[in-house]
Design a protein around this motif. Structure first.
Motif, mmCIF file in Angstrom:
data_model
loop_
_atom_site.group_PDB
_atom_site.id
_atom_site.type_symbol
_atom_site.label_atom_id
_atom_site.label_comp_id
_atom_site.label_asym_id
_atom_site.label_seq_id
_atom_site.Cartn_x
_atom_site.Cartn_y
_atom_site.Cartn_z
ATOM 1 N N ASP A 198 -27.592 -59.606 -45.332
ATOM 2 C CA ASP A 198 -26.227 -59.305 -45.749
ATOM 3 C C ASP A 198 -25.680 -58.095 -45.000
ATOM 4 N N ALA A 199 -26.545 -57.098 -44.764
ATOM 5 C CA ALA A 199 -26.125 -55.915 -44.014
ATOM 6 C C ALA A 199 -25.731 -56.301 -42.589
ATOM 7 N N LEU A 200 -26.451 -57.234 -41.995
ATOM 8 C CA LEU A 200 -26.102 -57.706 -40.651
ATOM 9 C C LEU A 200 -24.742 -58.414 -40.672
ATOM 10 N N ARG A 201 -24.533 -59.252 -41.665
ATOM 11 C CA ARG A 201 -23.251 -59.976 -41.755
ATOM 12 C C ARG A 201 -22.087 -58.998 -41.894
ATOM 13 N N ARG A 202 -22.255 -57.989 -42.736
ATOM 14 C CA ARG A 202 -21.186 -56.998 -42.908
ATOM 15 C C ARG A 202 -20.944 -56.233 -41.614
ATOM 16 N N ALA A 203 -22.028 -55.891 -40.919
ATOM 17 C CA ALA A 203 -21.911 -55.126 -39.677
ATOM 18 C C ALA A 203 -21.124 -55.904 -38.629
ATOM 19 N N LEU A 204 -21.308 -57.208 -38.595
ATOM 20 C CA LEU A 204 -20.642 -58.023 -37.580
ATOM 21 C C LEU A 204 -19.164 -58.250 -37.906
ATOM 22 N N THR A 241 -23.340 -60.122 -23.694
ATOM 23 C CA THR A 241 -22.907 -60.292 -25.081
ATOM 24 C C THR A 241 -24.131 -60.393 -25.987
ATOM 25 N N PRO A 242 -24.323 -59.438 -26.897
ATOM 26 C CA PRO A 242 -25.427 -59.530 -27.858
ATOM 27 C C PRO A 242 -25.093 -60.537 -28.960
ATOM 28 N N VAL A 243 -25.956 -61.528 -29.129
ATOM 29 C CA VAL A 243 -25.779 -62.557 -30.140
ATOM 30 C C VAL A 243 -26.759 -62.268 -31.275
ATOM 31 N N VAL A 289 -34.748 -50.401 -36.295
ATOM 32 C CA VAL A 289 -33.607 -50.612 -35.399
ATOM 33 C C VAL A 289 -32.270 -50.351 -36.096
ATOM 34 N N ALA A 290 -32.228 -50.423 -37.435
ATOM 35 C CA ALA A 290 -30.973 -50.264 -38.163
ATOM 36 C C ALA A 290 -30.658 -48.819 -38.523
ATOM 37 N N ALA A 304 -25.458 -49.621 -31.150
ATOM 38 C CA ALA A 304 -24.141 -50.086 -31.590
ATOM 39 C C ALA A 304 -24.263 -50.866 -32.903
ATOM 40 N N LEU A 305 -25.301 -51.707 -33.001
ATOM 41 C CA LEU A 305 -25.507 -52.460 -34.235
ATOM 42 C C LEU A 305 -25.866 -51.521 -35.385
ATOM 43 N N ALA A 306 -26.747 -50.565 -35.119
ATOM 44 C CA ALA A 306 -27.159 -49.617 -36.161
ATOM 45 C C ALA A 306 -25.965 -48.816 -36.675
#
Length: 200
Positions: free
Chosen positions: A9-15, A124-126, A153-154, A193-195
């Motif tokens: 869920d944290a990944l989805r919000r980040a994107l 492009t990071p997928v 990594v986060a 950038a993702l973190a």
């Protein structure tokens, strides 16, 4: 809800957050970029898999025989070929070729803004979730396949800035070492950038 589900869920919000493209030159504003440079499009797969405690990110150590970034830590991925469905298609194809990850085991969550490398790629990071699979390294490209916990990594605090001489100038870059693996350069910059988005 499990820890892995919370992290997904944290990944989805980040994107969903907005962000700017990044580059290997972010920390070096005085760097002179080649005039008329033509960037080649590429896609890399930041695939998170179920681990012992939450999600793990799959990374590779590149073969020392490769022309670009030999021996470095990287995401599976590569340049976009004519038959690919853009960077996402390239990332999926290369992940299958490099580490044996079946595309049908991958759930794409989204992409991050592109990242320009010093070697002339626009990457492009997928970001994706992946199910368990039998990882097999392609010997011509991949020396090792390993995992890094989501918590590493986060966390923006895991990233630090280091530098070295490159083409006659001091170049600064991000690093996020994990055990024996020295994660740095473009891979660390894209993960940073993702973190940063996850930490919002």
């Amino acid at each position: 809800m499990t820890l892995a589900e919370d992290q997904a869920d944290a990944l989805r919000r980040a994107l969903q957050a907005t962000g700017q493209p990044s580059s290997d030159f972010d920390l070096n504003p005085g760097a002179l970029l080649p005039e008329g440079r033509k960037l080649r499009h590429a896609g890399v797969l930041a695939a998170f898999l179920p681990g012992d405690t939450g999600l793990d990110l799959l990374l590779t150590k590149r073969s020392s025989k490769l022309k670009h970034h030999p021996g470095q830590i990287a995401f599976p991925g590569g340049k976009v070929d004519p038959g690919d469905d853009g960077p996402v298609g390239a990332a999926l194809r290369e992940a299958h070729e490099e580490v044996g990850m079946p595309p049908d085991r991958v759930q794409i969550l989204g992409t991050l803004p592109p990242h320009e490398t010093v070697t002339g790629f626009l990457v492009t990071p997928v970001v994706a979730l992946a199910g368990p699979f039998a990882a097999v390294a392609e010997p011509g490209e991949v020396a090792e396949i390993f995992r890094v916990p989501f918590a590493h990594v986060a966390d923006p605090a895991r990233y630090r800035i280091e530098g070295r001489r490159w083409r006659g100038q001091r170049r600064l870059y991000y690093t996020a070492p994990f055990g024996p693996y020295y994660i740095w350069g473009a891979t660390a910059r894209m993960l940073r950038a993702l973190a940063g988005r996850i930490a919002l």
